[in-house]
Scaffold this active site. Sequence first.
Site: not given
Ligand code: UD1
Length: 422
Positions: A22-23, A94, A118, A123-124, A127, A309, A331, A401
Amino acid sequence: MGKYIVRKSGPLRGEVTISGAKNAVLPIMAAALLSDEECTINDAPALLDVDILCQLLESLGASVDKDLSSNIVKINAEKIMTSEASSKLVKQMRASILVMGPLLARTGRAVIPLPGGCAIGDRPVELHFKGLRALGAEIKVSMTGIVKAHVDKLRGAEIYLDFPSVGATENIMMAASMAEGITIIENAAQEPEIVDLANFMNKMGAKIKGSGTDTIKIEGVKHLHGCQHTVIPDRIEAGTFMLAAAITRGSILLKNVEVDHVKPVIAKLKECGVDIVILEDGSMVVKGDSRPLTSTDIKTLPYPGFPTDLQSPFMALLTTVSGNSAVIETVFENRYMYVKELQKMGAKIKTQDRAATIKGAKKLKGAKVIATDLRAGAAMVLAGLVAEGETEVSEVHHIERGYEHFVEKIRALGGDIEKVDD
Ligand code: UD1
C-alpha cells in the site's frame, strides 16, 4: 460498513501470498501524474486507499484504467484539467498530500485541503512545505485550511529534513525530478517504499540516486515518460501474518515477501522464541509452535528500525507471551489509542506518554472492540483469534484501507473470522 466477528481459532497453518505494498503503490500512483504518457502499475493491491487515489487522479483529469481483480492500474495523465484536489477525497486519505509535488512539477500550481490530524497523532506536513518552498514554491495556508501553492519554475536545492519523513521525502523527490538543476535531500527517509518510488521514477527517465540511504540526489529532467512497474511486496502485511503465526502458535509459509524488508520483525520474533526459516526461493516459514514464547522489548524507529505500523499487532502478541515487555513509540505521538480496546479483552497494558509496559501470559477474552486505526484493527483481529469466545471488531473500513482480502487470507489459514453487516 460492516464488522468482523472473530472466534478463538487453533494455530493458523498454511501459506499466504503477500500483496503489493500500500505505502509503495500510493506514491507511485501520484508520481504517474508527472508524465503525459501512460504508466502501468502491476501488483497494485485492491484496497480502499487505492480506490480513493484513483478517484482523486481522475478528478484532476488523468484517465485511470483500474482492474484490481488482476491488480493492474493504468494511469494516463496526458492532460491535467485542474490542479485543485477535491476536499471530499483528500479528507478520506492523508496520503492525498502526495499529489502536491507532482502537480507543482506538471502545472506550477496545487490547491489541496490540509489533511487534518488523525487517530495516531497530529501528523503535520510542514516538512513537505519546507522542501517544496526550498525548490521555489510559494505556499500559503488559508484560515479554512486550504493549501495554495504555486511556482513559476522549480529549481534544485539542498534540503535537510529535521525528521526523515516518508511523505515529505516522496513529495520533494517528485517535485525535484522535474526541477531545473540538482536537489539533494539530507536526512531523507530510507524506507523500501522510497526506493520503489525512485526505481519507478527512474524508469520514467528521472535521475535519482541514493534512495535507500539518508542522502538522495535528484538531477531534474524536462520530461518523464510512461513505464511499467511492479510494486514491492507489503512488508507490513508480511509482518502482520508473521505475527499471526506467532500469536496463534501456528506455522505459516509467506510467499512474495522481501526478507530484507522485514529484518527487524524477524529479529524481534526470534527474541520471543519464534523460528523463522528462509527458503531457497525467498519465501519464509514462520513457526510459533517450536517452543513457549517469551517477552521482548520494542522501540519503533524510522527504517531500518522496527516499523511503527507493526507496533500494535506486536503488542497483541506480547500480551500472550510469558514475562513482561516494554514498548516505546518514537515515530508517532499518539499511537496507543487502541490499547483500551485490548484492555477490554483483558490485556494488562499500562501506557505513559510514548512508553507502554505489558504484563504477558494473559488469557484474552472476546469483547466488542473498535479498529481505531488501520494497524490497530489488525491487532484486534490477531487478539480475537486467540481470545476465548467471540470478538466483534467494528470500524473495519480502516482495516480494508490497507489489507487486501484480509478476511479471506486469514480464513484460508484456518482462522475463524467473518464479515457481517452492522
Ligand atoms: C508513512 C506511511 C505510514 C507510516 C509512516 C511512518 C504512507 C502512505 N504512510 O506515513 O503508514 O506509519 O510513514 O513509517 O506511506 N512529521 C512531521 N512533519 C512533517 C511530516 C511528518 O512532524 O511534515 C512527523 C509525523 O507527525 C510523524 C512522523 O513525522 O510523527 C512520521 O511521519 P511520516 O514519516 O511523514 O509518515 P507518513 O508519510 O505520513
